[in-house]
Design a protein around this motif. Structure first.
Motif, short mmCIF file in Angstrom:
data_model
loop_
_atom_site.label_atom_id
_atom_site.label_comp_id
_atom_site.label_asym_id
_atom_site.label_seq_id
_atom_site.Cartn_x
_atom_site.Cartn_y
_atom_site.Cartn_z
N GLY A 1 1.02 -1.12 -0.26
CA GLY A 1 0.02 -0.17 0.09
C GLY A 1 1.12 1.44 0.03
N ARG A 2 0.11 2.34 -0.17
CA ARG A 2 0.94 3.73 0.08
C ARG A 2 0.26 5.19 0.07
NH1 ARG A 2 -2.38 6.66 -2.90
NH2 ARG A 2 -2.30 5.79 -5.35
N PHE A 3 0.76 5.84 0.85
CA PHE A 3 0.37 7.47 1.14
C PHE A 3 0.87 8.01 0.22
CE2 PHE A 3 0.75 11.82 3.63
CZ PHE A 3 -0.72 11.61 3.20
N ALA A 4 0.22 8.96 -0.49
CA ALA A 4 1.05 10.20 -1.74
C ALA A 4 0.32 10.95 -1.69
CB ALA A 4 0.07 9.35 -2.70
N PRO A 5 1.10 12.04 -0.89
CA PRO A 5 0.67 13.49 -0.41
C PRO A 5 1.32 14.57 -1.66
CG PRO A 5 2.45 12.00 1.24
CD PRO A 5 1.59 11.94 0.51
N SER A 6 0.73 14.99 -1.48
CA SER A 6 1.44 16.34 -2.44
C SER A 6 1.67 17.91 -1.57
CB SER A 6 0.06 16.92 -3.22
OG SER A 6 -0.12 16.09 -4.33
N PRO A 7 3.17 17.75 -1.76
CA PRO A 7 3.86 18.73 -0.72
C PRO A 7 3.25 20.57 -0.70
CG PRO A 7 5.44 17.94 -2.24
CD PRO A 7 4.10 17.49 -2.80
N ASP B 1 -12.24 11.98 -3.25
CA ASP B 1 -11.96 13.14 -4.20
C ASP B 1 -12.32 12.39 -5.27
OD1 ASP B 1 -9.91 12.65 -2.76
OD2 ASP B 1 -9.18 14.36 -3.08
N LEU B 2 -10.91 11.12 -5.34
CA LEU B 2 -10.33 10.55 -6.54
C LEU B 2 -11.57 9.30 -7.08
CD1 LEU B 2 -6.92 10.93 -5.40
CD2 LEU B 2 -7.52 12.69 -6.66
N ILE B 3 -12.79 9.41 -6.82
CA ILE B 3 -12.52 7.99 -7.07
C ILE B 3 -13.38 8.38 -8.60
CG2 ILE B 3 -15.47 8.53 -6.52
CD1 ILE B 3 -15.09 5.78 -5.04
N ALA C 1 0.99 9.94 -14.09
CA ALA C 1 2.14 9.72 -12.72
C ALA C 1 1.50 8.62 -11.56
CB ALA C 1 2.85 10.77 -12.25
N VAL C 2 0.45 8.85 -11.47
CA VAL C 2 0.22 8.13 -9.82
C VAL C 2 0.29 6.74 -10.87
CG1 VAL C 2 -2.57 7.95 -10.44
CG2 VAL C 2 -1.25 7.90 -8.21
N VAL C 3 -0.15 6.57 -12.18
CA VAL C 3 0.00 5.15 -12.35
C VAL C 3 1.40 4.35 -12.84
CG1 VAL C 3 -0.96 3.63 -14.65
CG2 VAL C 3 -2.63 5.32 -13.29
#
Ligand code: GLU
Ligand code: ZN
Length: 283
Positions: A5-11, A190-192, A172-174
């Motif tokens: 799994g991952r957590f992918a924050p935008s700074p 919000d990304l659904i 990028a995410v993919v």
């Protein structure tokens, strides 16, 4: 079960309560499944970033005892990989250049109609769109069950590189989730809608999409999503234990009230041991 799994924050700023929920939910789901939990810094969009926010976010995660596995991947290190895929797709006509002004698209209903599909517009100074010939319109979500996306939106030729030359999140995410062998994604609701776009990219790359769980967003007092853009307050790390208990409550996990007197570690361990994804509210 294999689980990454991952957590992918935008700074774009420090973590706020909304992003903390995504961090905790993805962490607990990974650890409850004996999985690996990665952190990826999605620093794709310098104009929207805040100097130093990347380090601040990592310090905040540590202050909450949310310890990631392995090293942090920064998207800024991945530009060559994105460019390579983009070039391939431009060559084999899986992607095309578009110069339609955003205003014009908005005026015609907000969904891009494929105007430039066959115009062979030069790539330089253009946006690049994915030729969405095999659109996905639904997927199975671990919280929401079957999610169906309106077909016009699902089949839009979405942008994978912006006109200003920056790569789009969707691409990028993919590519990064594939690169990091991510099997499970837990993130904000919000990304659904654009998950079906991402799944179209997985198919195009002959990869199996990960399993998704979209968690509810926290709304600010103005009814909008809590976010850095809407001025969400930064987290007070000196209140980490009560914040963690609040997050567990918002995730429907029903922690005992006394838990907030314990350490972060004890609270997170309670969260792992008692994690029930099916209790997470779906709205
Ligand atoms: N970087 C995105 C954000 O902060 C999240 C991406 C994802 O989890 O897929 O909203
Ligand atoms: Zn166009």
């Amino acid at each position: 079960m294999r689980y990454i799994g991952r957590f992918a924050p935008s700074p774009s700023g420090p973590l706020h309560l909304g992003s903390l929920i995504a961090a905790v939910a993805s962490y607990l789901d990974a650890k409850a499944n004996q999985g690996i939990w990665l952190v990826r810094m999605e620093n794709l969009d310098p104009p929207r970033e805040m100097t130093g926010a990347d380090q601040l976010i990592l310090e905040q995660l540590q202050a909450f005892d949310l310890q990631w596995d392995g090293s942090v991947l920064f998207q800024s290190e991945r530009l060559q990989a994105y460019q390579q895929v983009l070039d391939n797709w431009l060559t084999n006509k899986t992607a095309y250049a578009c110069r339609c002004p955003r205003k014009q698209i908005r005026a015609s209903g907000g969904i891009y109609n494929g105007h430039c599909r066959h115009l062979n517009i030069p790539v330089k100074d253009s946006a690049v769109r994915y030729l969405n010939l095999y659109p996905q319109t639904e997927f199975k979500d671990r919280i929401h069950g079957k999610v169906i996306i309106e077909s016009q939106r699902a089949s839009e030729d979405f942008i994978i590189r912006r006109r200003d030359g920056l790569f789009a999140y969707q691409l990028a995410v993919v590519l990064d989730d594939i690169y990091q062998n991510v099997t499970h994604i837990v993130r904000g609701q919000d990304l659904i809608d654009t998950t079906v776009w991402q799944n179209a990219l997985y198919n195009s790359l002959h990869k199996t999409p990960p399993q998704y769980a979209h968690i509810p967003l926290i709304m600010g007092e103005d009814g909008r999503k809590l976010s850095k853009q809407t001025g969400a307050p930064a987290l007070d790390c000196s209140k980490s234990t009560s914040l963690l208990v609040e997050v567990l409550n918002r995730l429907g996990q029903n922690p005992p009230a006394e838990l907030k007197l314990e350490s972060n570690k004890t609270i997170l361990d309670w969260g792992i041991k008692n994690w029930q994804l099916n209790k997470v509210p779906n709205h």
